[in-house]
Design an enzyme around this catalytic site. Structure first.
Site, PDB file in Angstrom:
ATOM      1  N   ASP A  81       0.931  -1.253   0.052  1.00 50.29           N
ATOM      2  CA  ASP A  81       0.037  -0.045  -0.044  1.00 50.29           C
ATOM      3  C   ASP A  81       1.107   1.260   0.078  1.00 50.29           C
ATOM      4  OD1 ASP A  81      -3.197   0.456   1.132  1.00 50.29           O
ATOM      5  OD2 ASP A  81      -1.774   2.221   1.094  1.00 50.29           O
ATOM      6  N   ILE A  82       0.555   2.168  -0.852  1.00 47.45           N
ATOM      7  CA  ILE A  82       1.133   3.421  -1.146  1.00 47.45           C
ATOM      8  C   ILE A  82       1.422   4.249   0.324  1.00 47.45           C
ATOM      9  CG2 ILE A  82      -0.396   4.941  -1.788  1.00 47.45           C
ATOM     10  CD1 ILE A  82       1.251   5.699  -4.039  1.00 47.45           C
ATOM     11  N   HIS A 127     -10.396  -5.422  -2.834  1.00 52.31           N
ATOM     12  CA  HIS A 127      -9.001  -5.723  -2.618  1.00 52.31           C
ATOM     13  C   HIS A 127      -9.074  -5.984  -0.925  1.00 52.31           C
ATOM     14  CE1 HIS A 127      -9.598  -1.330  -2.243  1.00 52.31           C
ATOM     15  NE2 HIS A 127      -9.104  -1.415  -1.157  1.00 52.31           N
ATOM     16  N   HIS A 149      -6.911  -5.570   2.451  1.00 49.47           N
ATOM     17  CA  HIS A 149      -5.816  -5.127   3.049  1.00 49.47           C
ATOM     18  C   HIS A 149      -5.290  -6.093   4.116  1.00 49.47           C
ATOM     19  CE1 HIS A 149      -7.032  -0.719   2.490  1.00 49.47           C
ATOM     20  NE2 HIS A 149      -8.068  -1.330   2.223  1.00 49.47           N
TER      21      HIS A 149
HETATM   22  P1  5GP Z   1      -9.959   1.646   0.186  1.00 47.89           P
HETATM   23  O1  5GP Z   1     -10.607   1.548  -1.181  1.00 47.89           O
HETATM   24  O2  5GP Z   1      -9.982   0.202   0.861  1.00 47.89           O
HETATM   25  O3  5GP Z   1     -10.706   2.452   0.970  1.00 47.89           O
HETATM   26  O4  5GP Z   1      -8.473   2.048   0.246  1.00 47.89           O
HETATM   27  C1  5GP Z   1      -7.671   1.877  -0.886  1.00 47.89           C
HETATM   28  C2  5GP Z   1      -6.223   1.906  -0.593  1.00 47.89           C
HETATM   29  O5  5GP Z   1      -5.240   1.922  -1.687  1.00 47.89           O
HETATM   30  C3  5GP Z   1      -5.780   2.673   0.523  1.00 47.89           C
HETATM   31  O6  5GP Z   1      -4.965   2.067   1.721  1.00 47.89           O
HETATM   32  C4  5GP Z   1      -4.771   3.472  -0.310  1.00 47.89           C
HETATM   33  O7  5GP Z   1      -3.459   3.737   0.359  1.00 47.89           O
HETATM   34  C5  5GP Z   1      -4.194   2.543  -1.383  1.00 47.89           C
HETATM   35  N1  5GP Z   1      -3.985   3.315  -2.728  1.00 47.89           N
HETATM   36  C6  5GP Z   1      -4.538   4.025  -3.208  1.00 47.89           C
HETATM   37  N2  5GP Z   1      -4.107   4.485  -4.607  1.00 47.89           N
HETATM   38  C7  5GP Z   1      -2.669   3.574  -4.637  1.00 47.89           C
HETATM   39  C8  5GP Z   1      -1.832   3.450  -5.691  1.00 47.89           C
HETATM   40  O8  5GP Z   1      -1.722   4.063  -6.467  1.00 47.89           O
HETATM   41  N3  5GP Z   1      -0.856   2.541  -5.273  1.00 47.89           N
HETATM   42  C9  5GP Z   1      -0.879   1.829  -4.284  1.00 47.89           C
HETATM   43  N4  5GP Z   1       0.374   1.010  -4.071  1.00 47.89           N
HETATM   44  N5  5GP Z   1      -2.057   1.848  -3.151  1.00 47.89           N
HETATM   45  C10 5GP Z   1      -2.908   2.714  -3.465  1.00 47.89           C
END
Ligand code: 5GP
Length: 129
Positions: free
Chosen positions: A29-30, A93, A95
């Site tokens: 995660d970024i 996805h 986590h």
């Molecule tokens: P959610 O959709 O479950 O709320 O969170 C999406 C997750 O994806 C977040 O933890 C965010 O930091 C991660 N994320 C968003 N964009 C990117 C990206 O371009 N690259 C990576 N490696 N992680 C990402």
């Protein structure tokens, strides 16, 4: 429009890859809640986890388990926590978050480090997958 994760799968956006199969991809995660925070995704783009077909859902969970076991070999932690949110990126996805306490699960954390450290960690976890 393709999700940001589909762009990662297609190599249009870089990532620190941890594991890959024909159907699934795992990458760091970024913006990690805790160091080692990894995302596991199906290559098939579907927004909501429970809308995945059963084979893909079961495959994603099995893949995530293998990735979590690899993370545990590399990142010192009490265990690997699991979360599914999807409010930011509409591409299912899982986590995987190495945790010692509940605060490590907090999505307001930012435990990012240098790109060099991300790359080194991804390659260490990949070697245990
Ligand atoms: P959610 O959709 O479950 O709320 O969170 C999406 C997750 O994806 C977040 O933890 C965010 O930091 C991660 N994320 C968003 N964009 C990117 C990206 O371009 N690259 C990576 N490696 N992680 C990402």
């Amino acid at each position: 429009m393709a999700s940001i994760f589909t762009k990662i799968i297609n190599g249009e956006i870089p990532c620190h890859k941890v594991a890959e199969t024909d159907d699934f991809l795992a990458f760091l995660d970024i913006n990690p809640n805790a160091w080692g925070h990894t995302l596991c995704i199906p290559k098939k783009e579907v927004d909501r986890l429970f809308d995945l077909d059963e084979d893909t859902y079961n495959g994603l969970m099995s893949f995530s388990r293998k990735v979590a076991l690899a993370i545990e070999k590399v990142v010192s932690c009490n265990r690997v926590g699991v979360a599914v949110v999807g409010l930011e990126v509409p591409h299912a996805h899982v986590h995987l978050i190495p945790i010692d306490s509940m605060t490590d699960m907090d999505f307001k954390n930012n435990k990012a480090r240098s790109q060099k450290e991300f790359a080194a960690l991804a390659s260490e976890i990949a070697s245990q997958f």
